[in-house]
Design a protein around this motif. Structure first.
Motif, PDB file in Angstrom:
ATOM      1  N   VAL A   1      36.842  38.783 -21.678  1.00 30.65           N
ATOM      2  CA  VAL A   1      35.524  38.215 -21.965  1.00 30.65           C
ATOM      3  C   VAL A   1      35.402  36.851 -21.291  1.00 30.65           C
ATOM      4  CG1 VAL A   1      33.959  37.415 -23.780  1.00 30.65           C
ATOM      5  CG2 VAL A   1      35.341  39.472 -24.142  1.00 30.65           C
ATOM      6  N   ARG A   2      36.447  36.049 -21.382  1.00 31.98           N
ATOM      7  CA  ARG A   2      36.411  34.718 -20.773  1.00 31.98           C
ATOM      8  C   ARG A   2      36.292  34.795 -19.250  1.00 31.98           C
ATOM      9  NH1 ARG A   2      40.881  33.845 -24.128  1.00 31.98           N
ATOM     10  NH2 ARG A   2      42.220  33.516 -22.301  1.00 31.98           N
TER      11      ARG A   2
ATOM     12  N   SER B   1      36.906  45.882 -30.557  1.00 33.02           N
ATOM     13  CA  SER B   1      37.633  45.249 -31.663  1.00 33.02           C
ATOM     14  C   SER B   1      37.443  46.023 -32.965  1.00 33.02           C
ATOM     15  CB  SER B   1      37.151  43.805 -31.833  1.00 33.02           C
ATOM     16  OG  SER B   1      37.775  43.187 -32.939  1.00 33.02           O
TER      17      SER B   1
ATOM     18  N   LYS C   1      30.676  40.585 -24.263  1.00 35.07           N
ATOM     19  CA  LYS C   1      30.940  40.320 -25.674  1.00 35.07           C
ATOM     20  C   LYS C   1      30.620  41.542 -26.527  1.00 35.07           C
ATOM     21  CE  LYS C   1      30.347  35.308 -25.658  1.00 35.07           C
ATOM     22  NZ  LYS C   1      29.612  34.144 -26.244  1.00 35.07           N
TER      23      LYS C   1
ATOM     24  N   TYR D   1      44.526  42.486 -28.387  1.00 34.23           N
ATOM     25  CA  TYR D   1      43.346  41.682 -28.738  1.00 34.23           C
ATOM     26  C   TYR D   1      43.255  40.461 -27.826  1.00 34.23           C
ATOM     27  CZ  TYR D   1      39.989  39.072 -31.590  1.00 34.23           C
ATOM     28  OH  TYR D   1      38.892  38.373 -32.019  1.00 34.23           O
ATOM     29  N   LYS D   2      44.364  39.796 -27.618  1.00 35.99           N
ATOM     30  CA  LYS D   2      44.375  38.608 -26.757  1.00 35.99           C
ATOM     31  C   LYS D   2      44.011  38.979 -25.319  1.00 35.99           C
ATOM     32  CE  LYS D   2      47.775  35.992 -29.435  1.00 35.99           C
ATOM     33  NZ  LYS D   2      49.149  35.406 -29.447  1.00 35.99           N
TER      34      LYS D   2
ATOM     35  N   PHE E   1      33.432  43.937 -26.172  1.00 37.55           N
ATOM     36  CA  PHE E   1      34.607  43.445 -26.909  1.00 37.55           C
ATOM     37  C   PHE E   1      34.434  43.664 -28.408  1.00 37.55           C
ATOM     38  CE2 PHE E   1      36.679  39.942 -29.242  1.00 37.55           C
ATOM     39  CZ  PHE E   1      38.001  40.223 -28.923  1.00 37.55           C
ATOM     40  N   THR E   2      33.239  43.401 -28.929  1.00 37.02           N
ATOM     41  CA  THR E   2      32.975  43.595 -30.357  1.00 37.02           C
ATOM     42  C   THR E   2      33.168  45.050 -30.756  1.00 37.02           C
ATOM     43  OG1 THR E   2      31.412  41.750 -30.400  1.00 37.02           O
ATOM     44  CG2 THR E   2      31.251  43.355 -32.183  1.00 37.02           C
TER      45      THR E   2
ATOM     46  N   HIS F   1      42.187  41.568 -24.290  1.00 40.51           N
ATOM     47  CA  HIS F   1      40.771  41.916 -24.190  1.00 40.51           C
ATOM     48  C   HIS F   1      39.886  40.672 -24.339  1.00 40.51           C
ATOM     49  CE1 HIS F   1      42.221  46.025 -24.631  1.00 40.51           C
ATOM     50  NE2 HIS F   1      41.007  46.453 -24.292  1.00 40.51           N
ATOM     51  N   ASN F   2      40.297  39.751 -25.191  1.00 37.18           N
ATOM     52  CA  ASN F   2      39.531  38.514 -25.351  1.00 37.18           C
ATOM     53  C   ASN F   2      39.527  37.706 -24.055  1.00 37.18           C
ATOM     54  OD1 ASN F   2      38.026  36.674 -26.968  1.00 37.18           O
ATOM     55  ND2 ASN F   2      39.827  35.381 -27.149  1.00 37.18           N
TER      56      ASN F   2
ATOM     57  N   THR G   1      47.620  42.599 -31.884  1.00 37.56           N
ATOM     58  CA  THR G   1      47.460  41.191 -31.511  1.00 37.56           C
ATOM     59  C   THR G   1      47.616  41.008 -30.004  1.00 37.56           C
ATOM     60  OG1 THR G   1      48.317  40.496 -33.669  1.00 37.56           O
ATOM     61  CG2 THR G   1      48.319  38.853 -31.912  1.00 37.56           C
TER      62      THR G   1
END
Length: 222
Positions: free
Chosen positions: A178-179, A192, A185, A171-172, A188-189, A174-175, A168
């Motif tokens: 993307v922003r 993930s 994306k 994940y946050k 990231f996919t 890496h997300n 978790t």
């Protein structure tokens, strides 16, 4: 019904035959009764507040509360043949009679109540005494509190696992990339998908936690 029928027969305004004073006071009356009933649930029927018999809890509560507690009054009850059985039949004169009848039935049958951990409202505990969630639909959702509760409990158990916590966290992070535009994306996919597979291996004991964390952090400085 009698008042309205009489008004029609004598060609009077039906509004004049209604108990206006009672109707005007009804909203405040219902709010007061609701508070009294919830207080009775908390002190007498709550499954988690005490192990004492319901009868003793009832006596103790009314001795403490005095005139502020819900008042029970004589009921307009008959005993009639309904279908193939004889049963009590309530002929209520007002809403109070209906609530009085239902509430005393709960007390007599020692029905246990519990506050739902999702919506906070009381519900009847049936079958499994460990139930923590009610079956009401959540506002704006097609799921019940009990269905959502199962999801929450699963997530809670998962979050206690170190591998899930580390996943978790990463994940946050890496997300966020993307922003901020430092990771696409598509990247990231792909990350993930691989991260979830490694998390499953870690939870299953196939991958040491240290190695999983090292992999998660391997591209931190990129």
């Amino acid at each position: 019904r009698y008042r309205l029928s009489r008004a029609v027969i004598f060609e009077q305004y039906t509004e004049d035959m209604l108990p206006r004073k009672y109707l005007y006071a009804l909203p405040d009356t219902l709010r007061r009764m609701q508070g009294q009933i919830v207080e009775l649930f908390e002190n007498v029927l709550d499954a988690d507040n005490s192990d004492e018999p319901t009868s003793k809890r009832m006596v103790d509560y009314y001795q403490r509360s005095g005139e502020t507690a819900f008042r029970f009054y004589p009921q307009p009850i008959g005993f009639e043949l309904i279908g193939e059985v004889f049963t009590e039949v309530l002929t209520p004169n007002n809403i109070y009679d209906i609530l009085d009848f239902q509430l005393r039935a709960c007390v007599k049958q020692e029905i246990k109540m519990r506050r739902c951990k999702n919506c906070g409202r009381y519900f009847v505990v049936t079958g499994n005494i460990t139930q923590d969630y009610c079956t009401r639909l959540m506002e704006g959702s097609e799921k019940t509190c009990r269905q959502m509760g199962a999801v929450v409990q699963y997530q809670s158990r998962q979050m206690k696992n170190p591998a899930t916590k580390e996943f978790t966290r990463s994940y946050k992070a890496h997300n966020a990339r993307v922003r901020y535009g430092t990771m696409t994306k598509a990247e990231f996919t792909a990350w993930s998908k691989e991260a979830r597979a490694k998390r499953a291996d870690c939870i299953a004991g196939k991958l040491p936690l240290e190695e999983f964390v090292a992999w998660l952090d391997s591209d931190r400085q990129r």
